[in-house]
Design a protein around this motif. Structure first.
Motif, PDB file in Angstrom:
ATOM      1  N   SER A 142      -8.407   6.140   2.935  1.00 14.20           N
ATOM      2  CA  SER A 142      -8.555   5.461   1.641  1.00 14.20           C
ATOM      3  C   SER A 142     -10.020   5.443   1.219  1.00 14.20           C
ATOM      4  CB  SER A 142      -7.897   4.078   1.624  1.00 14.20           C
ATOM      5  OG  SER A 142      -8.318   3.298   2.690  1.00 14.20           O
ATOM      6  N   GLY A 143     -10.926   5.474   2.200  1.00 13.40           N
ATOM      7  CA  GLY A 143     -12.349   5.624   1.848  1.00 13.40           C
ATOM      8  C   GLY A 143     -12.580   6.941   1.105  1.00 13.40           C
ATOM      9  N   TYR A 144     -11.945   7.987   1.611  1.00 14.73           N
ATOM     10  CA  TYR A 144     -12.051   9.309   0.973  1.00 14.73           C
ATOM     11  C   TYR A 144     -11.346   9.326  -0.386  1.00 14.73           C
ATOM     12  CZ  TYR A 144      -9.842  13.888   0.072  1.00 14.73           C
ATOM     13  OH  TYR A 144      -9.327  15.008  -0.519  1.00 14.73           O
ATOM     14  N   ALA A 145     -10.125   8.830  -0.413  1.00 16.14           N
ATOM     15  CA  ALA A 145      -9.341   8.904  -1.653  1.00 16.14           C
ATOM     16  C   ALA A 145      -9.988   8.068  -2.759  1.00 16.14           C
ATOM     17  CB  ALA A 145      -7.904   8.449  -1.394  1.00 16.14           C
ATOM     18  N   PHE A 146     -10.618   6.965  -2.373  1.00 14.07           N
ATOM     19  CA  PHE A 146     -11.298   6.146  -3.380  1.00 14.07           C
ATOM     20  C   PHE A 146     -12.420   6.945  -4.053  1.00 14.07           C
ATOM     21  CE2 PHE A 146     -14.794   3.385  -4.657  1.00 14.07           C
ATOM     22  CZ  PHE A 146     -14.142   2.533  -5.531  1.00 14.07           C
ATOM     23  N   GLU A 147     -13.225   7.632  -3.244  1.00 13.43           N
ATOM     24  CA  GLU A 147     -14.307   8.438  -3.830  1.00 13.43           C
ATOM     25  C   GLU A 147     -13.736   9.572  -4.673  1.00 13.43           C
ATOM     26  OE1 GLU A 147     -17.221   7.321  -3.743  1.00 13.43           O
ATOM     27  OE2 GLU A 147     -16.890   5.835  -2.153  1.00 13.43           O
ATOM     28  N   LEU A 148     -12.684  10.183  -4.145  1.00 13.92           N
ATOM     29  CA  LEU A 148     -12.074  11.305  -4.849  1.00 13.92           C
ATOM     30  C   LEU A 148     -11.553  10.886  -6.221  1.00 13.92           C
ATOM     31  CD1 LEU A 148     -10.878  14.171  -4.964  1.00 13.92           C
ATOM     32  CD2 LEU A 148      -8.889  13.299  -3.722  1.00 13.92           C
ATOM     33  N   TYR A 149     -10.761   9.813  -6.261  1.00 18.37           N
ATOM     34  CA  TYR A 149     -10.173   9.417  -7.539  1.00 18.37           C
ATOM     35  C   TYR A 149     -11.218   8.814  -8.475  1.00 18.37           C
ATOM     36  CZ  TYR A 149      -5.593  10.765  -5.907  1.00 18.37           C
ATOM     37  OH  TYR A 149      -4.536  11.507  -5.467  1.00 18.37           O
TER      38      TYR A 149
ATOM     39  N   ILE B  34       0.845  -1.196   0.000  1.00 20.74           N
ATOM     40  CA  ILE B  34       0.000   0.000   0.000  1.00 20.74           C
ATOM     41  C   ILE B  34       0.879   1.245   0.000  1.00 20.74           C
ATOM     42  CG2 ILE B  34      -1.764   1.251   1.300  1.00 20.74           C
ATOM     43  CD1 ILE B  34      -2.737  -1.514   2.322  1.00 20.74           C
ATOM     44  N   SER B  35       1.928   1.195   0.792  1.00 23.88           N
ATOM     45  CA  SER B  35       2.857   2.326   0.845  1.00 23.88           C
ATOM     46  C   SER B  35       3.445   2.599  -0.537  1.00 23.88           C
ATOM     47  CB  SER B  35       3.974   2.020   1.852  1.00 23.88           C
ATOM     48  OG  SER B  35       4.920   3.036   1.871  1.00 23.88           O
TER      49      SER B  35
ATOM     50  N   HIS C 151      -6.782  -0.842  -1.054  1.00 21.40           N
ATOM     51  CA  HIS C 151      -6.408  -0.246   0.239  1.00 21.40           C
ATOM     52  C   HIS C 151      -7.627  -0.134   1.153  1.00 21.40           C
ATOM     53  CE1 HIS C 151      -3.078   2.232  -2.046  1.00 21.40           C
ATOM     54  NE2 HIS C 151      -3.010   0.932  -2.284  1.00 21.40           N
ATOM     55  N   ARG C 152      -8.733   0.266   0.536  1.00 23.68           N
ATOM     56  CA  ARG C 152      -9.979   0.456   1.271  1.00 23.68           C
ATOM     57  C   ARG C 152     -10.476  -0.892   1.811  1.00 23.68           C
ATOM     58  NH1 ARG C 152     -15.506   2.890  -1.207  1.00 23.68           N
ATOM     59  NH2 ARG C 152     -15.616   0.778  -2.037  1.00 23.68           N
ATOM     60  N   ASP C 153     -10.426  -1.903   0.974  1.00 20.71           N
ATOM     61  CA  ASP C 153     -10.841  -3.243   1.413  1.00 20.71           C
ATOM     62  C   ASP C 153      -9.951  -3.740   2.546  1.00 20.71           C
ATOM     63  OD1 ASP C 153     -12.776  -3.289  -0.461  1.00 20.71           O
ATOM     64  OD2 ASP C 153     -11.806  -4.760  -1.779  1.00 20.71           O
ATOM     65  N   HIS C 154      -8.673  -3.508   2.389  1.00 23.45           N
ATOM     66  CA  HIS C 154      -7.723  -3.988   3.395  1.00 23.45           C
ATOM     67  C   HIS C 154      -8.011  -3.337   4.744  1.00 23.45           C
ATOM     68  CE1 HIS C 154      -3.750  -3.906   5.489  1.00 23.45           C
ATOM     69  NE2 HIS C 154      -3.725  -5.172   5.084  1.00 23.45           N
ATOM     70  N   ALA C 155      -8.218  -2.021   4.740  1.00 22.34           N
ATOM     71  CA  ALA C 155      -8.506  -1.310   5.988  1.00 22.34           C
ATOM     72  C   ALA C 155      -9.859  -1.742   6.549  1.00 22.34           C
ATOM     73  CB  ALA C 155      -8.477   0.197   5.752  1.00 22.34           C
ATOM     74  N   ALA C 156     -10.815  -1.937   5.665  1.00 18.26           N
ATOM     75  CA  ALA C 156     -12.152  -2.353   6.121  1.00 18.26           C
ATOM     76  C   ALA C 156     -12.077  -3.721   6.785  1.00 18.26           C
ATOM     77  CB  ALA C 156     -13.119  -2.395   4.933  1.00 18.26           C
TER      78      ALA C 156
ATOM     79  N   GLU D  21      -6.004   0.828  -7.185  1.00 18.91           N
ATOM     80  CA  GLU D  21      -5.168   0.589  -6.008  1.00 18.91           C
ATOM     81  C   GLU D  21      -5.934   0.915  -4.726  1.00 18.91           C
ATOM     82  OE1 GLU D  21      -1.001   1.725  -8.368  1.00 18.91           O
ATOM     83  OE2 GLU D  21      -1.973   3.233  -7.115  1.00 18.91           O
ATOM     84  N   LEU D  22      -6.624   2.040  -4.753  1.00 17.69           N
ATOM     85  CA  LEU D  22      -7.331   2.484  -3.551  1.00 17.69           C
ATOM     86  C   LEU D  22      -8.481   1.565  -3.183  1.00 17.69           C
ATOM     87  CD1 LEU D  22      -7.011   6.226  -4.346  1.00 17.69           C
ATOM     88  CD2 LEU D  22      -6.284   5.173  -2.188  1.00 17.69           C
ATOM     89  N   SER D  23      -9.021   0.926  -4.182  1.00 15.46           N
ATOM     90  CA  SER D  23     -10.086  -0.032  -3.894  1.00 15.46           C
ATOM     91  C   SER D  23      -9.534  -1.166  -3.022  1.00 15.46           C
ATOM     92  CB  SER D  23     -10.618  -0.567  -5.224  1.00 15.46           C
ATOM     93  OG  SER D  23     -11.406  -1.694  -5.004  1.00 15.46           O
TER      94      SER D  23
END
Lengths: 269, 331, 331, 269
Positions: free
Chosen positions: D118-125, D53-54, D150-155, D146-148
């Motif tokens: 990543s929830g925010y960045a996913f919507e943004l991108y 992710i980094s 990251h978001r899943d991983h954090a969720a 990618e953010l999709s």
């Protein structure tokens, strides 16, 4: 044979510069590690005490680095100030012993580092009050009074922690064991120490050890602590702090210390 | 007597009269003198808050010790933060003369039940902030505190004399830091100006809400604990710093700031009390951080304090045993 | 059979003969095949040590991620350390095929009862070390590991194929880092040379003690786990890096290093095994630090691993309940 | 009125530069905080995942900072490279949101920060894939995939920790509460966002919030966690991360990140 004696004098001057830089770096880094703890001490009296010791060491560092810069200038014609030396050298140009850069893992680790270092520095500066170099003798005269207090302070805490609770005794013993492998480096001789000791400017480190041993034993006994049975840590192909070979943690210390200064090349503060 | 005053418990004959006479004469009340409960409570609250402010106030400045840009500045900064720890010590001792121990007050601080000066909930984001805190924050503190040197409670007044002397020294050092920056490289000048822009309004808020909204003030004035109103002190501070800002070559971020010949004072624009109230309520940039830092340092030091106590107890027991043994030997 | 071999327990009829035939033919032993206990033990020890080396080896390089001097280098370095974590995963999986779980092996590592490559007990003291580790340390590792791609145990051999491929990539990246430094500013060149001076001898020690003193080797050779002796591999490594050092414009810190026409190899000076032994015994610059870092990370993550297990158990119970409820509903 | 439209275009270009710099700084600092954890994760799989992710975020940062530098060059005639922007700006010239700079206090804090960001960045991108600026749309197209992940991983981790043990639930709730005050800053509008949204180049942050709310609620529910009831943290006289006003912790991050680069002015790496 004026040429030969001139060359010999240059050897001594070079060694004195290197020697004073070592002393200055020891004080600078020891001061820095203590400064990290200000506003983080276990009680308010310790915030005062640690800041006080840190300040004393910083004062010593400034006097020594300033003098190292001036003696270097005699040899090179280029003057580096105390700030040039503190802020513009790379990590591997610092020649402090590795003991003083050990991190403040907990208050016992800080205490162990201070006990072993200030015990050593006290003996060293006691000897240096007799230096044939007047500047060094002068700095030592002031430092030895300060170090006497630092040494007492560390001794008092070593005893309180060693002879306190089970937890504090366990932590103090672990901290001593962690710091102990770095002790031999304090008393190691090399060309620099041999040259300055020979010239009566510096002290022969090996000669400082018996008094240091007696001091440390005199603290460990009432603290109920044993001398750790751990061998010295190796250098790297025989090189260690005095040769610019440090710990990984040291790089982060240097980065934090220098970043602002380096971000404004040539600025005055 | 105001209606909020608690009736004194077990006041000895004539004690209240003597107390009132001391206050009226502008003399000093001392720890062993009788004093009304609400006088004591007001003092404890104020001294504790002041002590807490000193030790919380160490954090924003200590934040720059390891990054100080010259060894001289580093030494000055360490000494300053050390002084603050010392001020904390005097003030907790002054509170102890009123019967409240330091450990108890620290617990109240850590539980969020006693306050500290809200100014320390702002972050130090550049080296210039070390200068600005000295100049503006210590400057405001001195303006608040100089009158306290004549406070009616002796130990507090004496602590303040010493503290004010050191604070003036700190203020001059802060001014000097800013002066060097303001006359340094363009980047340094910008750093100084940006810092002053951030701290100016919060420093005005240090005098507390406008007089019309200020609680506690009236009784404190009557008791000789407080001697000037919030607004009077704020004006005195503004009058002091405007010419100093000129001397620094920095501007203060208030377009309404101008000399008023009639009033003989500087006029200044309205303070944004909405942000102040948010910060007071705990939502400032550093409220959580400051308390968490204190709590962590205190918790991390618990085993050390326990060890020191355990060791002292052991020594006392050993001394007692030796004493008995020597008596036994003598018998 | 050597005298140190443990007699196989419950070997099925003819199993030993089939095993010996597979080894003799240079074919692969697979997890479900019968194998002698000491073959299994040797492999577990070696694979575990290799896996541990990968994860301990992350530390000296991760040490520079946050300080990498360009974003491109930072990305390359993160990817490299990530690969090492991946290598650790393959290797622990290979060990699992021999019936030993990762948790158990990690415990042995953390208790100091299993080793990792001693090279990682040296510190990374400059950015150049990231390059030197890639060039010399990964170079030595590859020299050691390429023959293991033909190792008699299938899962290990297959893991090694993948690992060696990635390691070669890392070695080229390390070489490139050093090449840029060696051709950069005088300070960068000095940084590269100082780094090579520190790592050269330790990298020669990575091949283990001289053949005359090497334990384990003989049986490992017979079992097709090891294929070349320590000294053979060390010579191969030196022969590889001398021309590479020339290409870099850097010197190797051995005055006795020179081409020997008769041998068709480079001669090199004696290795200081005394320091090597001190480091092996735990007294190297970073032995304590590396293990402490691992133990701390593992301990700090315990609650996370427990949470993941607890959550999985809860889900399983819920799935079971739902399954029963739906069966109940259907009935 | 070619002059007026020229001036207007310059306003938009200036805003686009500022906007892309914000996006780049968010990715750079989010990446850096995760990079700090490599070789420190709770298990080996997480060392791999966090590094991954980094790396993704660093890739985004490089593309964005590079583009910000090039658009700035159009306005100023001076090119700043991705490295100039990362390594040679002062702390208060970074315009990332404060959320991404929050420290890795524990794995729950890292997870909370990643979930909210990543929830925010996913919507943004997702929105920026429709940007009228082709470069931004291109970067967004890659980033959103990618953010999709990251978001899943954090969720997944939020749910595992929230619905794990008592300790993990307590830590996850505390971490969410610590990060939550920084959420409003993500969705705050100012002249820059208004200008780029108006030009179809950027997204109106307020429009991203409903989908973000739904995503976060959809994670908190199975995690057994509540939305923290904590007010947003104040700025400083209304200024916050987007204006270069950060946290004290951020200064140490910058010092560590930049020290080596700044120690070798003009060097190539």
């Amino acid at each position: 044979m004026p040429e030969e004696s001139g060359a010999q004098a240059a050897v001594v001057d070079t060694a004195v510069t290197a020697y004073v830089l070592r002393l200055g770096d020891d004080a600078l880094i020891a001061s820095h590690r203590l400064a990290e703890l200000v506003a983080r001490a276990p009680q308010l009296e310790e915030d005062v005490a640690l800041a006080n010791i840190s300040l004393d060491l910083l004062g010593q560092a400034r006097a020594l680095l300033g003098y190292a810069g001036r003696t270097e200038e005699q040899l090179t014609g280029v003057l580096r100030t105390e700030d040039d030396l503190a802020y513009l050298r790379a990590e591997n140009q610092f020649v402090n012993c590795r003991l003083v850069e050990l991190p403040n893992t907990d208050f016992a680790h800080t205490t162990a580092r201070q006990l072993l270092f200030s015990g050593y520095a006290f003996e060293l500066y006691s000897a240096l009050t007799h230096s044939t170099d007047e500047t060094i003798a002068g700095i030592a005269g002031k430092a030895v009074k300060e170090l006497s207090y630092h040494r007492d302070h560390a001794a008092r805490w070593t005893i309180q922690l060693g002879d306190g609770t089970d937890e504090s005794a366990r932590r103090m013993a672990a901290a001593l064991e962690a710091a102990w492998p770095y002790v031999d480096e304090l008393f190691a001789a090399d060309d620099v120490t041999r040259t300055v000791a020979g010239a009566g400017v510096g002290a022969d480190p090996a000669r400082l050890r018996p008094a240091w041993d007696a001091f440390v034993d005199g603290v460990l006994e009432p603290a109920g602590l044993e001398r750790p049975e751990v061998p010295p840590i190796t250098g790297l192909a025989g090189k260690s702090g005095r040769d610019g070979v440090h710990s990984e943690a040291f790089g982060f210390l240097v980065a934090e210390m220098q970043h602002l200064h380096r971000s404004h090349p040539g600025a005055s503060w | 007597m105001t209606s909020t005053e608690t009736p004194p418990r077990a006041a000895p004959e004539g004690a209240r009269e003597r107390f009132d006479a001391v206050i009226a004469a502008g003399e000093r009340v001392e720890p062993r003198d009788w004093m009304p409960d609400d006088y004591r409570a007001t003092l404890v609250r104020q001294i504790a808050q002041h002590a807490h402010s000193e030790i919380i106030g160490m954090q924003p400045e200590a934040n720059w010790i390891t990054r100080a840009p010259s060894l001289k500045r580093k030494a000055v900064l360490i000494a300053k933060v050390q002084d603050e720890a010392g001020h904390g010590l005097y003030l907790y001792s002054a509170a102890e003369t009123l019967g409240v121990g330091r450990a108890e007050l620290l617990d109240l601080l850590h539980e969020g039940r006693q306050k500290y000066s809200s100014i320390f909930n702002y972050p130090t984001l550049s080296w210039a902030d070390v200068g600005t805190i000295g100049w503006l924050v210590d400057g405001a503190a001195i303006t608040n505190q100089v009158p306290l040197c004549r406070c009616s409670y002796g130990p507090y007044a004496r602590a303040m004399v010493r503290i004010c002397k050191e604070e003036s020294f700190h203020q001059r050092q802060g001014f000097e830091i800013l002066h060097v920056l303001a006359h340094g490289t363009p980047e340094q000048h910008a750093m100084a100006q940006e810092s002053v822009n951030r701290w100016y309004w919060p420093s005005l808020m240090m005098f507390g809400p406008p007089d019309a909204e200020s609680a506690h003030s009236e009784q404190s004035m009557a008791y000789g604990i407080k001697r000037f109103s919030n607004d009077e002190l704020r004006q005195r501070f503004v009058d002091m710093i405007v010419p100093q800002a000129d001397a620094l070559g920095l501007t203060l971020p208030d377009p309404e700031l101008r000399w008023n010949d009639e009033r003989g004072h500087y006029d200044f624009g309205p303070v944004d009390w909405a942000e102040f109230k948010q910060v007071l309520k705990g939502n400032g940039p550093c409220n959580r951080q400051r308390l968490a830092h204190r709590r962590e340092a205190h918790a991390a030091g618990a085993w050390v304090r326990e060890a020191a106590q355990a060791h002292a107890a052991k020594r006392a027991r050993r001394a007692e045993r030796e004493h008995r043994a020597s008596e036994g030997g003598a018998a």
